[in-house]
Design a protein around this motif. Structure first.
Motif, short mmCIF file in Angstrom:
data_model
loop_
_atom_site.label_atom_id
_atom_site.label_comp_id
_atom_site.label_asym_id
_atom_site.label_seq_id
_atom_site.Cartn_x
_atom_site.Cartn_y
_atom_site.Cartn_z
N LEU A 92 -19.90 26.52 23.98
CA LEU A 92 -18.72 25.96 23.30
C LEU A 92 -18.07 24.91 24.19
O LEU A 92 -17.39 25.23 25.15
N THR A 93 -18.30 23.67 23.84
CA THR A 93 -17.71 22.56 24.60
C THR A 93 -16.39 22.14 23.93
O THR A 93 -16.17 22.42 22.75
N ASP A 95 -15.35 19.53 22.61
CA ASP A 95 -15.45 18.71 21.41
C ASP A 95 -16.12 19.43 20.25
O ASP A 95 -16.35 18.84 19.20
N LYS A 96 -16.43 20.70 20.40
CA LYS A 96 -17.11 21.47 19.35
C LYS A 96 -16.23 22.60 18.86
O LYS A 96 -15.24 22.96 19.47
N GLN A 97 -16.64 23.20 17.75
CA GLN A 97 -15.92 24.33 17.18
C GLN A 97 -16.92 25.44 16.87
O GLN A 97 -17.97 25.18 16.30
N ASN A 143 -18.80 24.31 9.86
CA ASN A 143 -18.69 22.89 10.17
C ASN A 143 -19.97 22.45 10.88
O ASN A 143 -20.76 23.28 11.30
N ASP A 144 -20.18 21.18 11.01
CA ASP A 144 -21.41 20.66 11.61
C ASP A 144 -21.53 20.96 13.10
O ASP A 144 -22.60 20.84 13.67
N ASP A 145 -20.41 21.34 13.73
CA ASP A 145 -20.44 21.66 15.16
C ASP A 145 -21.03 23.02 15.40
O ASP A 145 -21.23 23.43 16.51
#
Length: 145
Positions: A92-93, A95-97, A143-145
């Motif tokens: 989990l960075t 910029d991600k969810q 979501n795409d993340d």
């Protein structure tokens, strides 16, 4: 010696039954592991005797699970709950969810831990019905993340 048919098997999470042969070997080597005069639990983790056990275990795991050569095997303390932190710590960075499907107390714990490392969405849930069912999930729920 205990007969194999007298043994109790534990199917709960956590420790599990070991083959009688393994337990008998451990019993035999408990006081004097391979002539060291100590049990394996007393050996220094830096000793050649322990290193041999450690490296043999890694070699067996690599063969059993066909682990690629560019991967490392890590022996870590902790159980399932430790994974609640190590997974988001590694994946989990900022910029991600992460998306969590809330199905009970374990997913609640996992989501809570992940929130320490980044954004978490846990809207897919059956909490309103006290987690009595697994919610239906589609790709559109993520979501795409």
């Amino acid at each position: 010696m205990t007969e194999a048919n007298e043994r109790t098997f534990n199917f709960n999470a956590g420790p599990s039954a070991l083959p009688l042969e393994v337990l008998e070997t451990a019993q035999k080597e408990l006081i004097n592991f391979k002539g060291t005069g100590m049990s394996v639990m007393e050996l220094s983790h830096r000793s050649p005797e322990y290193e041999e056990v450690h490296n043999a275990a890694i070699k067996r795991l690599n063969a059993l699970y066909e682990i690629p050569e560019d991967y490392e095997v890590l022996f870590m303390q902790g159980g399932a709950s430790t994974q609640f932190a190590t997974i988001p710590m590694n994946y989990l960075t900022p910029d991600k969810q992460a998306n969590y499907i809330m199905t009970g107390s374990w997913s609640e714990k996992a989501s809570k831990e992940a929130k320490l490392f980044g954004k978490v969405q846990d809207s897919i849930t059956s909490k309103e019905d006290q987690y009595r069912y697994i919610p239906e999930v589609t790709n559109a729920d993520f979501n795409d993340d």
